[in-house]
Design an enzyme around this catalytic site. Structure first.
Site, PDB file in Angstrom:
ATOM      1  N   ARG A   1       0.843  -1.191   0.000  1.00  0.00           N
ATOM      2  CA  ARG A   1       0.000   0.000   0.000  1.00  0.00           C
ATOM      3  C   ARG A   1       0.876   1.237   0.000  1.00  0.00           C
ATOM      4  O   ARG A   1       1.878   1.299   0.693  1.00  0.00           O
ATOM      5  CB  ARG A   1      -0.870   0.034   1.249  1.00  0.00           C
ATOM      6  CG  ARG A   1      -2.214  -0.612   1.094  1.00  0.00           C
ATOM      7  CD  ARG A   1      -3.102  -0.383   2.286  1.00  0.00           C
ATOM      8  NE  ARG A   1      -2.451  -0.683   3.530  1.00  0.00           N
ATOM      9  CZ  ARG A   1      -1.970   0.215   4.363  1.00  0.00           C
ATOM     10  NH1 ARG A   1      -2.100   1.496   4.104  1.00  0.00           N
ATOM     11  NH2 ARG A   1      -1.392  -0.151   5.480  1.00  0.00           N
TER      12      ARG A   1
ATOM     13  N   GLY B   1      -4.346  -3.503  -1.188  1.00  0.00           N
ATOM     14  CA  GLY B   1      -5.269  -2.471  -0.735  1.00  0.00           C
ATOM     15  C   GLY B   1      -5.339  -1.253  -1.645  1.00  0.00           C
ATOM     16  O   GLY B   1      -6.280  -0.471  -1.562  1.00  0.00           O
TER      17      GLY B   1
ATOM     18  N   HIS C   1     -10.292  -1.547  11.883  1.00  0.00           N
ATOM     19  CA  HIS C   1      -9.207  -2.380  11.353  1.00  0.00           C
ATOM     20  C   HIS C   1      -8.893  -3.459  12.393  1.00  0.00           C
ATOM     21  O   HIS C   1      -7.860  -3.426  13.042  1.00  0.00           O
ATOM     22  CB  HIS C   1      -7.989  -1.471  11.107  1.00  0.00           C
ATOM     23  CG  HIS C   1      -6.896  -2.087  10.315  1.00  0.00           C
ATOM     24  ND1 HIS C   1      -5.604  -1.609  10.356  1.00  0.00           N
ATOM     25  CD2 HIS C   1      -6.880  -3.131   9.452  1.00  0.00           C
ATOM     26  CE1 HIS C   1      -4.847  -2.334   9.552  1.00  0.00           C
ATOM     27  NE2 HIS C   1      -5.585  -3.262   9.001  1.00  0.00           N
TER      28      HIS C   1
ATOM     29  N   SER D   1      -0.872  -2.753  10.224  1.00  0.00           N
ATOM     30  CA  SER D   1      -0.576  -3.663   9.128  1.00  0.00           C
ATOM     31  C   SER D   1       0.653  -4.517   9.442  1.00  0.00           C
ATOM     32  O   SER D   1       1.658  -4.009   9.939  1.00  0.00           O
ATOM     33  CB  SER D   1      -0.332  -2.871   7.844  1.00  0.00           C
ATOM     34  OG  SER D   1      -1.501  -2.159   7.518  1.00  0.00           O
TER      35      SER D   1
ATOM     36  N   SER E   1       1.107  -6.741  11.740  1.00  0.00           N
ATOM     37  CA  SER E   1       1.444  -6.769  13.163  1.00  0.00           C
ATOM     38  C   SER E   1       0.616  -7.774  13.950  1.00  0.00           C
ATOM     39  O   SER E   1       0.496  -7.648  15.161  1.00  0.00           O
ATOM     40  CB  SER E   1       1.295  -5.371  13.755  1.00  0.00           C
ATOM     41  OG  SER E   1       2.137  -4.480  13.077  1.00  0.00           O
TER      42      SER E   1
ATOM     43  N   THR F   1      -4.094 -11.249  11.420  1.00  0.00           N
ATOM     44  CA  THR F   1      -4.436 -12.530  10.801  1.00  0.00           C
ATOM     45  C   THR F   1      -3.969 -13.684  11.681  1.00  0.00           C
ATOM     46  O   THR F   1      -4.704 -14.652  11.907  1.00  0.00           O
ATOM     47  CB  THR F   1      -3.840 -12.616   9.385  1.00  0.00           C
ATOM     48  OG1 THR F   1      -4.412 -11.564   8.598  1.00  0.00           O
ATOM     49  CG2 THR F   1      -4.143 -13.956   8.738  1.00  0.00           C
ATOM     50  N   ASN F   2      -2.751 -13.573  12.209  1.00  0.00           N
ATOM     51  CA  ASN F   2      -2.242 -14.661  13.051  1.00  0.00           C
ATOM     52  C   ASN F   2      -3.077 -14.848  14.310  1.00  0.00           C
ATOM     53  O   ASN F   2      -3.377 -15.977  14.696  1.00  0.00           O
ATOM     54  CB  ASN F   2      -0.772 -14.420  13.401  1.00  0.00           C
ATOM     55  CG  ASN F   2       0.137 -14.905  12.286  1.00  0.00           C
ATOM     56  OD1 ASN F   2       0.543 -16.059  12.260  1.00  0.00           O
ATOM     57  ND2 ASN F   2       0.408 -14.028  11.323  1.00  0.00           N
TER      58      ASN F   2
ATOM     59  N   GLU G   1       0.842 -19.000  21.946  1.00  0.00           N
ATOM     60  CA  GLU G   1       1.043 -18.654  23.360  1.00  0.00           C
ATOM     61  C   GLU G   1       0.258 -17.402  23.762  1.00  0.00           C
ATOM     62  O   GLU G   1       0.045 -17.146  24.950  1.00  0.00           O
ATOM     63  CB  GLU G   1       2.531 -18.442  23.648  1.00  0.00           C
ATOM     64  CG  GLU G   1       3.397 -19.679  23.413  1.00  0.00           C
ATOM     65  CD  GLU G   1       3.227 -20.727  24.500  1.00  0.00           C
ATOM     66  OE1 GLU G   1       3.207 -20.350  25.684  1.00  0.00           O
ATOM     67  OE2 GLU G   1       3.093 -21.920  24.152  1.00  0.00           O
TER      68      GLU G   1
HETATM   69  P1  GTP Z   1      -2.089  -7.017   7.608  1.00  0.00           P
HETATM   70  O1  GTP Z   1      -2.695  -8.146   6.857  1.00  0.00           O
HETATM   71  O2  GTP Z   1      -1.024  -6.299   6.864  1.00  0.00           O
HETATM   72  O3  GTP Z   1      -3.079  -6.055   8.148  1.00  0.00           O
HETATM   73  O4  GTP Z   1      -1.234  -7.686   8.832  1.00  0.00           O
HETATM   74  P2  GTP Z   1      -1.743  -8.492  10.104  1.00  0.00           P
HETATM   75  O5  GTP Z   1      -2.010  -7.545  11.212  1.00  0.00           O
HETATM   76  O6  GTP Z   1      -2.801  -9.431   9.721  1.00  0.00           O
HETATM   77  O7  GTP Z   1      -0.412  -9.296  10.527  1.00  0.00           O
HETATM   78  P3  GTP Z   1      -0.104 -10.854  10.453  1.00  0.00           P
HETATM   79  O8  GTP Z   1      -0.904 -11.648  11.410  1.00  0.00           O
HETATM   80  O9  GTP Z   1      -0.126 -11.282   9.047  1.00  0.00           O
HETATM   81  O10 GTP Z   1       1.391 -10.873  10.980  1.00  0.00           O
HETATM   82  C1  GTP Z   1       2.420 -10.157  10.333  1.00  0.00           C
HETATM   83  C2  GTP Z   1       3.749 -10.697  10.727  1.00  0.00           C
HETATM   84  O11 GTP Z   1       3.892 -10.686  12.141  1.00  0.00           O
HETATM   85  C3  GTP Z   1       3.972 -12.131  10.282  1.00  0.00           C
HETATM   86  O12 GTP Z   1       5.281 -12.256   9.782  1.00  0.00           O
HETATM   87  C4  GTP Z   1       3.785 -12.917  11.535  1.00  0.00           C
HETATM   88  O13 GTP Z   1       4.529 -14.114  11.525  1.00  0.00           O
HETATM   89  C5  GTP Z   1       4.237 -11.969  12.632  1.00  0.00           C
HETATM   90  N1  GTP Z   1       3.515 -12.211  13.898  1.00  0.00           N
HETATM   91  C6  GTP Z   1       2.180 -12.359  14.049  1.00  0.00           C
HETATM   92  N2  GTP Z   1       1.855 -12.637  15.340  1.00  0.00           N
HETATM   93  C7  GTP Z   1       3.023 -12.651  16.020  1.00  0.00           C
HETATM   94  C8  GTP Z   1       3.351 -12.886  17.396  1.00  0.00           C
HETATM   95  O14 GTP Z   1       2.506 -13.150  18.261  1.00  0.00           O
HETATM   96  N3  GTP Z   1       4.676 -12.806  17.726  1.00  0.00           N
HETATM   97  C9  GTP Z   1       5.641 -12.538  16.797  1.00  0.00           C
HETATM   98  N4  GTP Z   1       6.895 -12.476  17.206  1.00  0.00           N
HETATM   99  N5  GTP Z   1       5.363 -12.323  15.487  1.00  0.00           N
HETATM  100  C10 GTP Z   1       4.079 -12.373  15.105  1.00  0.00           C
HETATM  101  C1  SPV Z   2      -2.555  -3.803   5.110  1.00  0.00           C
HETATM  102  O1  SPV Z   2      -1.610  -3.202   4.590  1.00  0.00           O
HETATM  103  O2  SPV Z   2      -3.049  -3.441   6.187  1.00  0.00           O
HETATM  104  C2  SPV Z   2      -3.102  -4.987   4.473  1.00  0.00           C
HETATM  105  C3  SPV Z   2      -2.669  -5.264   3.135  1.00  0.00           C
HETATM  106  O3  SPV Z   2      -3.932  -5.705   5.020  1.00  0.00           O
HETATM  107  S1  SPV Z   2      -3.546  -4.404   1.980  1.00  0.00           S
HETATM  108  O4  SPV Z   2      -4.752  -5.144   1.669  1.00  0.00           O
HETATM  109  O5  SPV Z   2      -2.661  -4.311   0.826  1.00  0.00           O
HETATM  110  O6  SPV Z   2      -3.899  -3.096   2.459  1.00  0.00           O
HETATM  111 MN    MN Z   3      -3.738  -9.615   7.801  1.00  0.00          MN
END
Ligand code: GTP
Ligand code: SPV
Ligand code: MN
Length: 613
Positions: A103, A233, A260, A282, A284, A287-288, A523
């Site tokens: 983005r 996005g 968000h 984003s 952070s 999704t996880n 965890e």
């Molecule tokens: P967007 O889709 O961009 O909005 O991101 P998101 O908030 O969905 O983040 P996502 O869950 O995809 O995690 C982004 C990165 O952070 C990945 O590389 C994950 O492996 C890492 N990550 C997620 N949860 C954790 C956690 O609890 N601890 C650590 N150390 N890393 C994490």
């Molecule tokens: C973000 O950047 O927060 C995303 C990826 O989830 S995108 O859909 O490209 O905005």
């Molecule tokens: Mn995500």
């Protein structure tokens, strides 16, 4: 702000959209548009206008069964690479232009008649200027191409809270993604019917020149204009553009929340269920966290996904309920593996489009953090990668239908959604911010959200790892003045009787060696366990501090973390927090008098508390 034929007429006359030349083209395209048999007059006129402007060779209306055909033509053109059919059936690799991989916030605009209404944290443009600029950049841009029309629904089909939109694009990769992440096609067109309340997004792939890239939002016209990009996005206009920036304006107007946030339903061994939403910037952890698998010793704990990225929350009978506007994931690939996120790995094993990941010799996708690196790889740009530093792009992603996900909550398709008991804020902070703390009340919780600061990630074009202020993880997604957004949060607190409790978490504290102190991922369920104990009233003791209520060390059951390290991430650094407050206040000062008094009082309370701590 409701749109009417008059508004459309205004758009076509007052701004002088139709020039003589375009009027000629409009005549030419009118027949093609009529043959689509769309009953909605406003939509027909938009299509005629944008066809006259962009001049496609033909127009295709997406009805719902086109995905396979679009994918196979992308494969035959070499734009999608078919992955190993045994291990990744019906899955593909797409490589985006290297200048178009995330983005781009500096090219993203909120276009309101008054600059003040976009506020100091958004790029602003006058709507008339945005339309004029778009016209210049989009004229003739579809020639030699097909214009695709993708009607979509955001939210469960039966939900009164769902919204509709239509994206026009010249890009079949965008169409394929839109068909996977939204409920699209005939059912959406039927739902739109003759209504004028749909959001129109117009996307033009164009030159991909970042200098001429614009992602422009006209909230008062329910319109999005995106040009010279085809990534995530920036181009999948239902996602951040509609479901957050435009929807946030609807939400403020109509008294709900477009956030968000991920959303999950957590069920304890005793059968009690808790709805939890969470806002993280984003890349952070949304999704996880939404796909969390409880650690093996937490027997009987279950987590079901409602949303991985966006939650729309409405007040129903005094409680807050969350729906997921989306129908699929657009998730970060790097870091996903069998330990961190087995549920994601399972979902992306079939019917998935991978964007900008690396490719193994056996035709499988690969990214940093998936597992041992194979001896040979093709990197995300299609180059041979022998010992290259980065094989997959750090913001490489998977697009996967949500129905692929094995732990989907029944609330996902519930028209009302998931009842929210707790809301989390969090972000990447290697120092200062404790593992978890609870807000004393709603107003302090709103301050927690407003104070969110986090290290930037590869999801955004620009520098990575710089701490920036990102209130409610919405800095890039609030479609209006953020001071008014804070007021709206406060107002929601008085509208909802059964208010969710608010928490601030940080999974990302690092030790002096730069290693994460908290193991994270599954965890994180141990923190959620504490939160369910607080919400249910079972855990009454906690450490009251000026920055919120922290758990007693013994109340976090984390066998993998030494007591010493747990104490470290559950401590309050008074001087560090006073400095943090200074920086936060400097950020808030740009809002001037528009910044809500109630929040200012909360800051003063926190500062006084810290000074006397
Ligand atoms: P967007 O889709 O961009 O909005 O991101 P998101 O908030 O969905 O983040 P996502 O869950 O995809 O995690 C982004 C990165 O952070 C990945 O590389 C994950 O492996 C890492 N990550 C997620 N949860 C954790 C956690 O609890 N601890 C650590 N150390 N890393 C994490
Ligand atoms: C973000 O950047 O927060 C995303 C990826 O989830 S995108 O859909 O490209 O905005
Ligand atoms: Mn995500």
């Amino acid at each position: 702000m409701a749109r009417s034929e008059d508004v459309v007429e205004m758009v076509t006359t007052e701004f002088g959209w139709f020039e003589e030349e375009e009027e000629g083209y409009a005549e030419k395209y009118r027949g093609a548009v009529d043959s689509l048999k769309i009953e909605n007059g406003v939509l027909r006129r938009y299509l005629t206008y944008f066809a006259a402007l962009t001049r496609p060779d033909n127009i295709v209306l997406i009805r719902g069964d086109e995905l396979e055909g679009i994918i196979s033509s992308l494969v035959s053109e070499g734009k999608l690479i078919r992955l190993n059919g045994k291990t990744y059936p019906n899955s593909y690799l797409y490589r985006s232009d290297p200048s178009d991989v995330a983005r781009s916030e500096k090219n993203t605009y909120i276009c309101t008649p008054e600059r003040e209404d976009a506020g100091p944290t958004n790029n602003w443009m006058n709507p008339a200027d945005a339309l004029a600029r778009f016209r210049d950049l989009a004229r003739g841009a579809y020639s030699g191409k097909t214009m695709y029309v993708v009607p979509y629904i955001l939210g469960p089909e039966e939900s009164p809270f769902a919204e509709t939109g239509v994206e026009i694009t010249d890009n079949p990769y965008v169409v394929a993604n839109m068909m996977m992440i939204t409920r699209s096609g005939k059912r959406a067109l039927d739902r739109i019917g003759e209504s004028t309340r749909f959001v129109l997004g117009v996307h033009v792939t164009g030159s991909l020149n970042p200098e001429e890239r614009y992602i422009m939002h006209l909230p008062e016209d329910d319109m999005i204009l995106s040009v010279n990009t085809a990534y995530g996005g920036n181009a999948l206009l239902s996602k951040k553009c509609h479901a957050l920036r435009i929807a946030s304006v609807h939400a403020k107007r109509d008294g709900w929340m477009a956030e968000h946030m991920m959303a999950i339903e957590v069920v304890r061994p005793d059968g009690r269920a808790f709805g939890i939403t969470g806002a993280f910037p984003s890349a952070s952890g949304k999704t996880n966290l939404s796909m969390i698998m409880p650690p093996s010793d937490m027997e009987g704990w279950k987590a079901y996904l409602v949303s991985d990225d966006i939650a729309w929350m409405h007040s129903v009978n005094g409680s807050l309920y969350a729906i997921n506007p989306e129908y699929g994931f657009f998730g970060v690939a790097p870091g996903t593996n069998e330990r961190t996120n087995p549920n994601a790995l399972d979902a992306i094993r079939h019917d998935t489009i991978f964007t900008n990941v690396a490719l193994t010799d056996s035709g499988e996708p690969w990214w940093e953090g998936l597992g041992p690196r194979p001896p040979h790889l093709i990197d995300w740009q299609g180059r041979d990668c022998n010992g290259c530093e980065q094989a997959a792009h750090p913001n490489s992603r998977f697009t996967t239908p949500i129905l692929n996900y094995r732990q989907l909550s029944a609330k996902y398709s519930d028209p009302r959604g998931l009842k929210v008991d707790a809301m989390l804020f969090g972000g990447r902070r290697s120092t200062l911010v404790p593992l978890v703390r609870e807000a004393r009340n709603w107003a302090q919780g709103v301050l927690f959200g407003a104070m969110l600061r986090a290290e930037t990630t590869a999801a955004i074009t620009g520098k990575v790892g710089v701490v920036r202020q990102d209130p409610m993880a919405m800095i890039a997604f609030c479609g209006y003045n953020m001071a008014d957004y804070f007021s709206h949060w406060l107002r929601m607190g008085s509208m909802v009787k059964d208010r969710p409790r608010i928490y601030y978490v940080n999974w990302f504290r690092k030790d002096s060696k730069g290693e994460f102190i908290w193991p994270g991922f599954g965890e994180n369920m141990r923190v959620i366990e504490w939160i369910t104990g607080r919400v249910s009233g079972e855990i009454t003791k906690g450490i009251e501090t000026p920055i919120g209520i922290l758990p007693e060390v013994d109340d976090i059951r984390a066998p993998g973390v030494s007591r010493e390290r747990l104490e470290e991430i559950l401590s309050v650094d008074r001087d560090g927090w006073l400095r943090e407050l200074d920086e936060v206040e400097a950020f808030f000062s740009q809002f001037g008098d528009r910044f809500p008094v109630e929040l200012r009082k909360e800051i003063e309370r926190m500062r006084e508390g810290l000074e006397n701590w």
